[in-house]
Design an enzyme around this catalytic site. Structure first.
Site, PDB file in Angstrom:
ATOM      1  N   GLY A  13       0.927 -17.800   6.785  1.00 34.47           N
ATOM      2  CA  GLY A  13       2.375 -18.315   7.206  1.00 34.47           C
ATOM      3  C   GLY A  13       2.777 -19.830   7.166  1.00 34.47           C
ATOM      4  O   GLY A  13       3.953 -20.111   8.330  1.00 34.47           O
ATOM      5  N   ARG A  66       1.553   5.305   9.729  1.00 32.98           N
ATOM      6  CA  ARG A  66       2.735   4.179   9.724  1.00 32.98           C
ATOM      7  C   ARG A  66       3.626   4.457  10.822  1.00 32.98           C
ATOM      8  O   ARG A  66       4.610   3.715  10.974  1.00 32.98           O
ATOM      9  CB  ARG A  66       3.632   4.433   7.767  1.00 32.98           C
ATOM     10  CG  ARG A  66       4.186   2.987   7.853  1.00 32.98           C
ATOM     11  CD  ARG A  66       4.507   3.238   6.408  1.00 32.98           C
ATOM     12  NE  ARG A  66       5.546   4.299   6.469  1.00 32.98           N
ATOM     13  CZ  ARG A  66       6.429   4.263   5.159  1.00 32.98           C
ATOM     14  NH1 ARG A  66       5.774   3.036   3.822  1.00 32.98           N
ATOM     15  NH2 ARG A  66       7.174   4.683   4.782  1.00 32.98           N
ATOM     16  N   MET A  91       3.040  -8.168   4.240  1.00 29.17           N
ATOM     17  CA  MET A  91       2.013  -7.106   3.391  1.00 29.17           C
ATOM     18  C   MET A  91       2.347  -5.819   3.422  1.00 29.17           C
ATOM     19  O   MET A  91       1.728  -5.610   2.734  1.00 29.17           O
ATOM     20  CB  MET A  91       0.730  -7.846   3.246  1.00 29.17           C
ATOM     21  CG  MET A  91       1.117  -9.804   2.542  1.00 29.17           C
ATOM     22  SD  MET A  91       2.470  -9.973   1.969  1.00 29.17           S
ATOM     23  CE  MET A  91       1.986  -9.502  -0.121  1.00 29.17           C
ATOM     24  N   HIS A 110      10.658 -12.987  -1.457  1.00 29.36           N
ATOM     25  CA  HIS A 110       9.583 -12.673  -2.267  1.00 29.36           C
ATOM     26  C   HIS A 110       8.997 -13.091  -3.841  1.00 29.36           C
ATOM     27  O   HIS A 110      10.478 -13.936  -4.029  1.00 29.36           O
ATOM     28  CB  HIS A 110      10.064 -11.232  -3.174  1.00 29.36           C
ATOM     29  CG  HIS A 110       9.314 -10.362  -3.870  1.00 29.36           C
ATOM     30  ND1 HIS A 110       8.527  -9.356  -3.283  1.00 29.36           N
ATOM     31  CD2 HIS A 110       9.675 -10.211  -5.840  1.00 29.36           C
ATOM     32  CE1 HIS A 110       8.291  -9.044  -4.334  1.00 29.36           C
ATOM     33  NE2 HIS A 110       9.026  -9.534  -5.653  1.00 29.36           N
ATOM     34  N   LEU A 145      12.664  -0.598  -1.341  1.00 27.56           N
ATOM     35  CA  LEU A 145      11.339  -2.034  -1.908  1.00 27.56           C
ATOM     36  C   LEU A 145      12.038  -2.828  -2.626  1.00 27.56           C
ATOM     37  O   LEU A 145      12.168  -2.632  -3.915  1.00 27.56           O
ATOM     38  CB  LEU A 145      10.351  -1.486  -2.050  1.00 27.56           C
ATOM     39  CG  LEU A 145       8.746  -2.760  -2.560  1.00 27.56           C
ATOM     40  CD1 LEU A 145       8.593  -2.696  -1.235  1.00 27.56           C
ATOM     41  CD2 LEU A 145       8.020  -2.554  -3.347  1.00 27.56           C
ATOM     42  N   ASP A 146      11.658  -4.431  -1.820  1.00 30.85           N
ATOM     43  CA  ASP A 146      12.240  -5.616  -2.909  1.00 30.85           C
ATOM     44  C   ASP A 146      14.511  -5.258  -3.587  1.00 30.85           C
ATOM     45  O   ASP A 146      13.813  -5.984  -5.014  1.00 30.85           O
ATOM     46  CB  ASP A 146      11.054  -6.277  -3.387  1.00 30.85           C
ATOM     47  CG  ASP A 146       9.706  -6.597  -2.895  1.00 30.85           C
ATOM     48  OD1 ASP A 146       9.934  -6.541  -2.036  1.00 30.85           O
ATOM     49  OD2 ASP A 146       8.426  -6.293  -3.702  1.00 30.85           O
TER      50      ASP A 146
HETATM   51  C1  GAR Z   1       3.900 -15.804   0.410  1.00 31.72           C
HETATM   52  O1  GAR Z   1       4.470 -16.095  -1.542  1.00 31.72           O
HETATM   53  C2  GAR Z   1       5.730 -14.808  -0.143  1.00 31.72           C
HETATM   54  O2  GAR Z   1       6.951 -15.765  -0.522  1.00 31.72           O
HETATM   55  C3  GAR Z   1       4.501 -13.423  -0.572  1.00 31.72           C
HETATM   56  O3  GAR Z   1       3.328 -13.926   0.318  1.00 31.72           O
HETATM   57  C4  GAR Z   1       3.306 -15.149   1.048  1.00 31.72           C
HETATM   58  C5  GAR Z   1       2.720 -15.221   1.602  1.00 31.72           C
HETATM   59  O4  GAR Z   1       2.611 -16.813   2.391  1.00 31.72           O
HETATM   60  N1  GAR Z   1       5.755 -12.705  -0.117  1.00 31.72           N
HETATM   61  C6  GAR Z   1       5.303 -10.942  -0.795  1.00 31.72           C
HETATM   62  O5  GAR Z   1       4.851 -10.413  -1.779  1.00 31.72           O
HETATM   63  C7  GAR Z   1       5.999 -10.165  -0.011  1.00 31.72           C
HETATM   64  N2  GAR Z   1       6.324  -9.073  -1.220  1.00 31.72           N
HETATM   65  P1  GAR Z   1       3.121 -17.196   4.096  1.00 31.72           P
HETATM   66  O6  GAR Z   1       1.834 -16.527   4.437  1.00 31.72           O
HETATM   67  O7  GAR Z   1       2.241 -18.825   3.483  1.00 31.72           O
HETATM   68  O8  GAR Z   1       4.266 -17.696   4.218  1.00 31.72           O
END
Ligand code: GAR
Length: 197
Positions: A13, A66, A91, A110, A145-146
């Site tokens: 987070g 889901r 995720m 992303h 997605l994305d």
């Molecule tokens: C971040 O790099 C975010 O961009 C990525 O997960 C990480 C979370 O870090 N998100 C994805 O890959 C979404 N598909 P955090 O929990 O430290 O913010």
């Protein structure tokens, strides 16, 4: 009146922390909920320490159903009545019904320069492709997605000898600047994309 912001996380987070810390003073929004799909997500403690209400909806408890997971998550969100939802390292792929409920009000970060590298392993794929720059994107969430309108991007160089981890760390530093900048602008009703180099 301040906009109410809910943040969805799956792990540490760090983006959530950057967002929560940004929402002070004359910021047009305030955090009302941090929710995770994993009760062990490290970000939940960090949110509580910052005085933000938290919720955990463990997707594993729904055994692959889901729709049931999303209904439980939806109930938590409805209780918090957010104006804006920020996916920040969340995720789980969200279904069309869930996304449509919040469409136009749900943001995601992303770790690639979309439309490049949707999905996972973005940094390894950028390095394997020989890209000389990488970065991150904040976009509005749509059922694909994305995908969805881009609200901001930040770029970093890919350096010789980079590994997915070193590149991820460089990109993450920019994520922590980009996401708060986009949220501030978005919460003020301005959808002009933020660009950071
Ligand atoms: C971040 O790099 C975010 O961009 C990525 O997960 C990480 C979370 O870090 N998100 C994805 O890959 C979404 N598909 P955090 O929990 O430290 O913010």
């Amino acid at each position: 009146m301040s906009k109410r912001v809910a943040i969805l996380i799956s792990g540490g987070g760090s983006n959530m922390v950057a967002l929560v810390r940004s929402m002070t003073g004359d910021h047009p929004a305030r955090p009302v909920l941090v929710a995770a799909n994993d009760p062990a997500a490290g970000g939940l403690d960090k949110a509580r320490d910052m005085g933000v209400e938290t919720a955990a909806v463990d997707h594993r408890a729904f055994g692959g159903d889901r729709a049931a997971f999303e209904a439980a998550l939806m109930a938590e969100l409805e209780r918090a009545a957010p104006d804006i939802i920020c996916l920040a390292g969340f995720m789980r792929v969200l279904g069309a019904g869930f996304v449509t409920r919040w469409q136009g009000r749900m943001l995601n970060i992303h770790p690639s320069l979309l439309p490049k590298y949707r999905g996972l392993d973005t940094h390894a794929r950028a390095i394997a492709a020989g890209d000389t720059e990488a970065g991150c994107t904040v976009h509005l969430v749509t059922p694909a997605l994305d995908d969805g309108p881009i609200l901001g991007q930040a770029r970093v160089p890919v350096l010789p000898g980079d590994t997915p981890d070193t590149l991820a760390a460089r990109v993450l530093e920019q994520e922590h600047k980009l996401y708060p900048a986009v949220l501030r602008r978005f919460a003020a009703g301005d959808l002009t994309p933020v660009t950071m180099d």
